[in-house]
Write an enzyme that holds these catalytic residues in place. Structure first.
Site, short mmCIF file in Angstrom:
data_model
loop_
_atom_site.label_atom_id
_atom_site.label_comp_id
_atom_site.label_asym_id
_atom_site.label_seq_id
_atom_site.Cartn_x
_atom_site.Cartn_y
_atom_site.Cartn_z
N GLU A 85 0.85 -1.20 0.00
CA GLU A 85 0.00 0.00 0.00
C GLU A 85 0.88 1.24 0.00
O GLU A 85 1.86 1.31 0.74
CB GLU A 85 -0.87 0.09 1.27
CG GLU A 85 -1.92 -0.97 1.42
CD GLU A 85 -2.72 -0.80 2.72
OE1 GLU A 85 -2.83 0.34 3.25
OE2 GLU A 85 -3.23 -1.82 3.21
N GLU A 141 -9.53 8.70 6.01
CA GLU A 141 -9.74 7.27 5.76
C GLU A 141 -10.72 6.99 4.61
O GLU A 141 -10.59 6.00 3.91
CB GLU A 141 -10.24 6.58 7.03
CG GLU A 141 -9.16 6.33 8.06
CD GLU A 141 -8.08 5.38 7.55
OE1 GLU A 141 -8.44 4.38 6.92
OE2 GLU A 141 -6.89 5.68 7.75
N GLU A 173 -14.09 4.91 0.21
CA GLU A 173 -14.85 3.89 0.96
C GLU A 173 -15.62 4.54 2.11
O GLU A 173 -15.01 4.98 3.09
CB GLU A 173 -13.89 2.81 1.47
CG GLU A 173 -13.22 2.04 0.34
CD GLU A 173 -12.05 1.18 0.82
OE1 GLU A 173 -12.31 0.19 1.54
OE2 GLU A 173 -10.90 1.49 0.50
N LYS A 211 -15.49 3.50 6.11
CA LYS A 211 -14.32 3.67 6.95
C LYS A 211 -14.53 4.89 7.86
O LYS A 211 -15.51 5.62 7.72
CB LYS A 211 -13.07 3.84 6.09
CG LYS A 211 -12.81 2.62 5.20
CD LYS A 211 -11.44 2.62 4.60
CE LYS A 211 -10.47 1.86 5.49
NZ LYS A 211 -9.17 1.66 4.84
#
Ligand SMILES: *[C@@H]1O[C@H](CO)[C@@H](O)[C@H](O)[C@H]1NC(C)=O
Ligand SMILES: *[C@@H]1O[C@H](CO)[C@@H](O)[C@H](O)[C@H]1NC(C)=O
Length: 340
Positions: A261, A321, A313, A316
């Protein structure tokens, strides 16, 4: 002469087309994080990867619908094992066989499983002690269904490095040294790289007084840090070399890395998070990886890198985040990065 010129022109056009198509090719992947309740269907996600020329896809845990959609896609897949499953896979060969029979075997002819990764950021952490035995059991299980080329590894992240400045000072924290000795003994035996998550974003935002945005986003060409005989012009190189330095100190300097990542958020922590900074970082990262020039400590060593993440997303934690995606869930670009 005219025909020679025509051939040259055709060759030039051909080269240009190749160069354009390779703008996002081997070596660069994108994480498919799935903590959202509005994400596209697996089939649409796979189509989007293909349309954008992204060849590597990382999944954090198995999902039958996605694995089904990946059949015949030719994407190189990194399939994760959930952290919570690693202990049981370490404790019994049967559990590992069952995991492989459920999550890999049914797809093995049609899905290219390049990596199986035991956990995500499981080191440092309490479950890290199970990583090595779980890798062994999964490797045996994978071999027994004929996938001998699939790489089995585990996932490390930067808090396991006590200090990364200067890069040569890189050393594992006390709590992970023994785990990393076990892990690397296994990796040296199999030749598999260690997966490491490396975020210049966090290093930069934890110390924006001393670290320049340009250094964190591959925008300097001049040397910023001199360390022994090595010169650093970007923070990513420095962080990766600090991991290599730590590996060297436990006689595992020959373990290579795959970056599981990295990335930059577009919102949630202004002014550091922004579409502009994210675009700059990821665009330059892609160029850096494709140049194949490696780090000062390991010149010319090519490295696979997964950008985090494909989509924003919404399940999250609020803030940065939720804002690492290259795409919104409706598949529109968050910022222009890819020609698709
Ligand atoms: C690392 O690999 C190189 C090249 O294969 C080899 O010559 C060297 O002995 C290895 N080093 C260690 C510490 O194993
Ligand atoms: C890396 O590649 C460059 C260009 O091909 C070459 O000049 C250089 O010697 C290589 N360095 C190492 C350490 O292999």
């Amino acid at each position: 002469m005219a025909s020679l010129r025509r051939i040259r022109t055709i060759l030039l056009i051909f080269t240009l087309i190749l160069a354009m198509q390779m703008s996002f090719s081997t070596g660069i992947g994108v994480n498919f994080g799935r903590n959202g309740d509005n994400l596209p269907s697996p089939q649409n996600v796979v189509s989007l990867y293909k349309k954008c020329g992204i060849k590597l896809l990382r999944l954090f845990e198995p999902n039958p619908d996605i694995l089904e959609a990946l059949k015949g896609s030719n994407l190189q897949v990194s399939l994760g094992v959930k952290n919570g499953d690693v202990q049981s896979l370490a404790s019994s060969k049967e559990a590992a066989n069952q995991w492989v029979n459920t999550n890999v075997a049914p797809y093995k002819g049609d899905v290219n499983f390049k990596w199986i990764v035991l956990g995500n950021e499981i080191i440092p952490g309490a479950e890290g002690i199970y990583a090595t035995q779980a890798m062994k059991n999964i490797k045996d299980a994978i071999n027994s269904i004929g996938l001998t080329k699939t790489i089995v590894t585990t996932s490390f992240y930067m808090p396991g490095i006590a200090t990364s400045y200067p890069p040569s000072a890189g050393a594992f924290t006390k709590d992970v040294v023994n785990v990393m000795k076990d892990v690397t003994a296994y990796l040296l035996q199999t030749g598999a790289p260690l997966m490491a998550n490396v975020y210049p974003y966090y290093a930069y935002t934890s110390n924006p007084k001393d670290i320049k945005l340009e250094y964190a986003t591959f925008q300097t060409t001049n040397t910023v840090v001199v360390d022994g005989g090595l010169s650093y012009s970007n923070l990513f190189d420095a962080m990766v070399d600090s991991v290599y330095a730590a590996l060297g100190k436990i006689n595992a300097g020959n373990v290579s890395l795959v970056i599981g990542e990295t990335g930059w958020p577009t919102a949630g922590n202004e002014p550091y998070s922004s579409k502009e900074n994210a675009k700059t970082y990821n665009k330059n990262l892609i160029q850096y990886v494709q140049s194949g020039k490696g780090t000062p400590k390991k010149p010319n060593q090519t490295i696979d890198v997964f950008i985090f993440a494909m989509f924003n997303e919404n399940q999250k934690t609020t803030g940065i985040e939720q804002n690492w995606g290259l795409f919104y869930p409706n598949m529109n670009h968050v910022y222009p990065l890819l020609n698709c």
